[in-house]
Design an enzyme around this catalytic site. Structure first.
Site, PDB file in Angstrom:
ATOM      1  N   CYS A 170       0.854  -1.182   0.000  1.00 40.12           N
ATOM      2  CA  CYS A 170       0.000   0.000   0.000  1.00 40.12           C
ATOM      3  C   CYS A 170       0.893   1.236   0.000  1.00 40.12           C
ATOM      4  CB  CYS A 170      -0.849  -0.045   1.262  1.00 40.12           C
ATOM      5  SG  CYS A 170      -1.745   1.469   1.524  1.00 40.12           S
ATOM      6  N   GLU A 224       9.704  -0.473 -11.088  1.00 44.80           N
ATOM      7  CA  GLU A 224       8.499  -0.570 -11.928  1.00 44.80           C
ATOM      8  C   GLU A 224       7.196  -0.303 -11.166  1.00 44.80           C
ATOM      9  OE1 GLU A 224       8.702  -4.263 -14.151  1.00 44.80           O
ATOM     10  OE2 GLU A 224       9.976  -3.307 -15.636  1.00 44.80           O
ATOM     11  N   CYS A 263      -4.169   0.117  -4.562  1.00 40.93           N
ATOM     12  CA  CYS A 263      -4.551  -0.528  -3.313  1.00 40.93           C
ATOM     13  C   CYS A 263      -5.884   0.060  -2.888  1.00 40.93           C
ATOM     14  CB  CYS A 263      -3.478  -0.261  -2.264  1.00 40.93           C
ATOM     15  SG  CYS A 263      -3.955  -0.826  -0.617  1.00 40.93           S
ATOM     16  N   CYS A 295      -7.396  -0.404   0.206  1.00 39.48           N
ATOM     17  CA  CYS A 295      -7.563  -0.579   1.655  1.00 39.48           C
ATOM     18  C   CYS A 295      -8.281   0.623   2.260  1.00 39.48           C
ATOM     19  CB  CYS A 295      -6.202  -0.777   2.306  1.00 39.48           C
ATOM     20  SG  CYS A 295      -5.273   0.746   2.528  1.00 39.48           S
ATOM     21  N   CYS A 314      -6.402   3.873   1.916  1.00 41.59           N
ATOM     22  CA  CYS A 314      -6.435   4.446   0.567  1.00 41.59           C
ATOM     23  C   CYS A 314      -7.800   5.057   0.278  1.00 41.59           C
ATOM     24  CB  CYS A 314      -6.074   3.386  -0.467  1.00 41.59           C
ATOM     25  SG  CYS A 314      -4.313   2.976  -0.427  1.00 41.59           S
ATOM     26  N   GLU A 340      16.689  -1.681 -18.333  1.00 39.85           N
ATOM     27  CA  GLU A 340      16.704  -3.142 -18.430  1.00 39.85           C
ATOM     28  C   GLU A 340      16.425  -3.552 -19.874  1.00 39.85           C
ATOM     29  OE1 GLU A 340      13.883  -5.104 -15.887  1.00 39.85           O
ATOM     30  OE2 GLU A 340      14.313  -3.785 -14.195  1.00 39.85           O
ATOM     31  N   LYS A 381      14.540 -17.990 -13.101  1.00 48.13           N
ATOM     32  CA  LYS A 381      15.752 -18.796 -13.325  1.00 48.13           C
ATOM     33  C   LYS A 381      16.051 -19.030 -14.804  1.00 48.13           C
ATOM     34  CE  LYS A 381      13.375 -23.178 -12.289  1.00 48.13           C
ATOM     35  NZ  LYS A 381      12.076 -22.561 -11.927  1.00 48.13           N
TER      36      LYS A 381
END
Ligand code: GLA
Ligand code: ZN
Length: 670
Positions: free
Chosen positions: A114, A149, A154, A156, A159, A304, A353
């Protein structure tokens, strides 16, 4: 941030290898060999950095930063807030995110927090400040990478409360909010701000004003969180620039809001290659590069990119030899001052992986991918004088996240897909085929410096867009407005009295009706005598029927009950020109339009001859010096003698032939 060299390197997670000092040592040797000069450390390292509440464990990080630095490798240091430790979620459940169905997530994943929670903010501020205190004066630290990123929302109670307060500040009275959101429809009128809940699929999801404001609130909250992190770093003494890494085609946040918080934009690029002609993803990726650069209109970073195949595309294809180099140099061509990968060493377990890396599980430097990374390292050294140079564009396309929110949330005229991205790409492709630079700007940006502005599907006008378009054209600009434009205001309320709103005089027409076509249907565009078009083109998806007052009709529809009705128009207005393209035409239509406009407006092209379809041309400039990047996205040799290239070869071997996926860079005086 002015760099005098290009950054080369990427995400590195030594915390996953602390029990293998031999591997860490070997990595450094390999990095040097590959010409790697920068790593990003600390993304998702919180559980190791603070193994239990208030117990900080930074020594391993300091050791690795030192070892890297001794070997000529600098660090972009991340704050760890992208994922929180288990102890925190256990002790303070409020840090975890609540979904729109009002259920709180369990611990797990990442980005699962949050942004409002005072506890989360406090914990983040503490570790950020500690990191800054420890590392702010370390000469290895180039910049700070805030979290990772950003995205998501949220729902909740904290919020919800913050949202209600945000709305109170914005509207002051509940009547005003009801008006703006058109809540009389379906009896959704609110009596007080306290009744308002964030949009939910199990509750209110059809009040478009609410949906829009929620997204605006989330963007601003996220930006506030970024500023909160930066303040903590500054409190700890950090003086270095800050960045956030943004994502491809991400419409969850209005990136303009994040761009305001940081010094440098960076982004993560993972195109899907080798699925048909590679020029297609190359241009698609090129548009994202241009969008990222335009956010701050300055050099940015490729934060990236994948050295081989990702593990999360539907089909994780290996990059064909040479493609990684092309994709890396494409970033430089569009204004990036870095080529950074995710990641340097492939993780051994868990969900990434099988994600490509510079050093794979085999662990040697004698791999195809490693050799190409090393080649890129050498290439970037040859191009180091390009670092810090600008990208100047005389043409721009308006791409606005809030417009996209509104248009895609709306029902009709085409719930089976508006084909917005495709239409945007057609206009972009047409401009790029002219070999010119293009800025991708939001509705908030000024139009003044451009000779040509295209706006595909500018459905929602905000920030007095219509007034700014009128002024731009009146003062001599050339504006091309696409179909389904100027329909609603910033609350997604339809404009009354005719559209494109506020511009009916400028364009000399009114959109009287809009037809939607099935996927398999087409209409045709028939040129009018004396128009700039000679050929007939097909069009699809959406057709605006235009009622023309005093514009020149360039093309009319060829089929259906509206055969003969104007579809494409031009009007000279003030000192400028206003084009209206009422439909989603085939690529060649935009190619012809852009070729003629670029020529007529005298927008300078870096090459004078014909640019083959599989080639991309970009330029960067530094004072009077211009660097021209010419890239072949075909997996075979190409004769480029028709391009009439000038200047000396700074990079590459020949101005006559480009090999498969080859790039050349020319240096010339402007
Ligand atoms: C994103 C993230 C990285 C990693 C890569 C994998 O860009 O920021 O942490 O997960 O994707 O492609
Ligand atoms: Zn919350």
């Amino acid at each position: 941030m002015k760099l005098d060299h290009i950054l080369h390197g990427g995400d590195y997670n030594p915390e996953q290898w602390l029990d293998r000092p031999d591997i860490l040592e070997k990595d450094i040797t390999y990095m040097k060999e590959a010409g790697i000069n920068t790593v990003t450390l600390g993304v998702f390292s919180w559980a190791v950095l603070e193994p239990s509440e208030g117990e900080y464990n930074f020594q391993w990080l300091e050791d690795i930063i030192n070892r890297l630095y001794e070997n000529g490798i600098s660090t972009i240091l991340a704050t760890p807030s992208g994922a929180r430790p288990k102890w925190m979620a256990d002790k303070y459940p409020e840090v975890l995110r609540v979904r729109q169905d009002r259920q709180r997530n369990l611990f797990g994943g990442r980005h699962n927090h949050c942004y409002t929670s005072p506890v989360y903010r406090e914990k983040v501020a503490m570790i950020d400040e500690h990191l800054a205190k420890r590392f702010a004066n370390h000469p290895a630290i180039l910049m700070w990478h805030i979290s990772n990123e950003f995205g998501g929302d949220c729902h909740c109670p904290l919020c919800q409360e913050a949202f209600r307060q945000w709305l109170k500040d914005k509207y002051e009275t509940i009547d005003r909010l009801n008006q703006c959101w058109c809540t009389t429809f379906w009896s959704h009128i609110y009596q007080s701000f306290d009744q308002i809940e964030s949009p939910s699929l199990v509750g209110e999801s059809a009040v478009h004003g609410l949906n829009l404001d929620w997204k605006r609130f989330v963007s601003e909250k996220t930006a506030e969180f970024v500023r909160h992190e930066i303040a903590a770093l500054r409190q700890g003494g950090a003086k270095q620039p800050t960045t956030v890494n943004l994502m491809y085609d991400f419409e969850g946040l209005n990136y303009d809001k994040l761009a305001e918080c940081v010094d440098v934009i960076s982004w993560d690029s993972y195109p899907v290659w080798h699925k048909g002609a590679d020029i297609v993803p190359a241009l698609d990726n090129g548009l994202q590069h241009d969008y990222m650069r335009s956010l701050k209109n300055q050099p940015y970073l490729l934060m990236e990119s994948c050295p081989s195949g990702t593990n999360w595309h539907g089909i994780s294809k290996l990059k064909r030899p040479g493609l990684l180099t092309a994709a890396s140099l494409q970033a430089i061509a569009h204004g990036s001052d870095s080529v950074l990968y995710f990641q340097i060493r492939q993780s051994r377990g868990s969900s990434e992986k099988f994600h490509g890396a510079v050093i794979d599980h085999y662990g040697g430097d004698d791999t195809r991918v490693f050799r190409e990374v090393k080649y890129i390292g050498e290439s970037l050294k040859k191009l180091s004088e390009v670092a810090g140079s600008e990208v100047c564009a005389k043409a721009a396309i308006i791409y606005d996240t809030e417009n996209r929110w509104a248009m895609e949330d709306s029902q009709g005229p085409r719930n089976d897909g508006l084909h917005y991205h495709e239409n945007l790409m057609k206009m972009y492709t047409a401009l790029k085929r002219q070999g010119i630079n293009v800025d991708i700007i939001s509705e908030s940006k000024s139009l003044e410096k451009y000779s040509l502005v295209l706006a595909p599907m500018l459905y929602m006008f905000r920030e007095n867009m219509e007034e700014r378009i009128e002024a731009y054209v009146r003062k001599g600009g050339c504006f091309v407005l696409g179909h389904w434009s100027g329909i609603t205001d910033e609350w997604d309320r339809c404009y009354l009295g005719g559209t494109p709103y506020g511009l009916m005089d400028v364009f000399g027409l009114r959109r009287s009706e809009t037809d939607a076509l099935y996927e398999y249907e087409h209409n045709s565009l028939i040129p009018e005598g004396g128009s700039m078009f000679q050929n007939e083109y097909s069009c699809s998806t959406i057709c605006d029927l235009l009622q023309v007052k005093d514009a020149q009709v360039l093309m009319k529809y060829g089929k259906e009950f509206y055969a003969g009705i104007p579809a494409v128009t031009k009007k000279l207005y003030g000192q400028g020109q206003a084009y209206y393209i009422g439909t989603d035409a085939q690529q060649e239509f935009y190619d012809v339009l852009c070729e003629k406009l670029v020529h007529e407006l005298g927008i300078e092209r870096a090459v004078s001859g014909d640019i083959p379809k599989d080639v991309e041309v970009c330029t960067r400039s530094l004072g009077q010096t211009e660097y021209v990047f010419v890239q072949n996205y075909r997996n075979s040799d190409m004769d480029i003698r028709g391009m009439e290239l000038n200047g000396e070869l700074l990079y590459g071997k020949s101005k006559e032939t480009l090999h498969a996926y080859e790039t050349i860079v020319l240096k010339q005086k402007k």
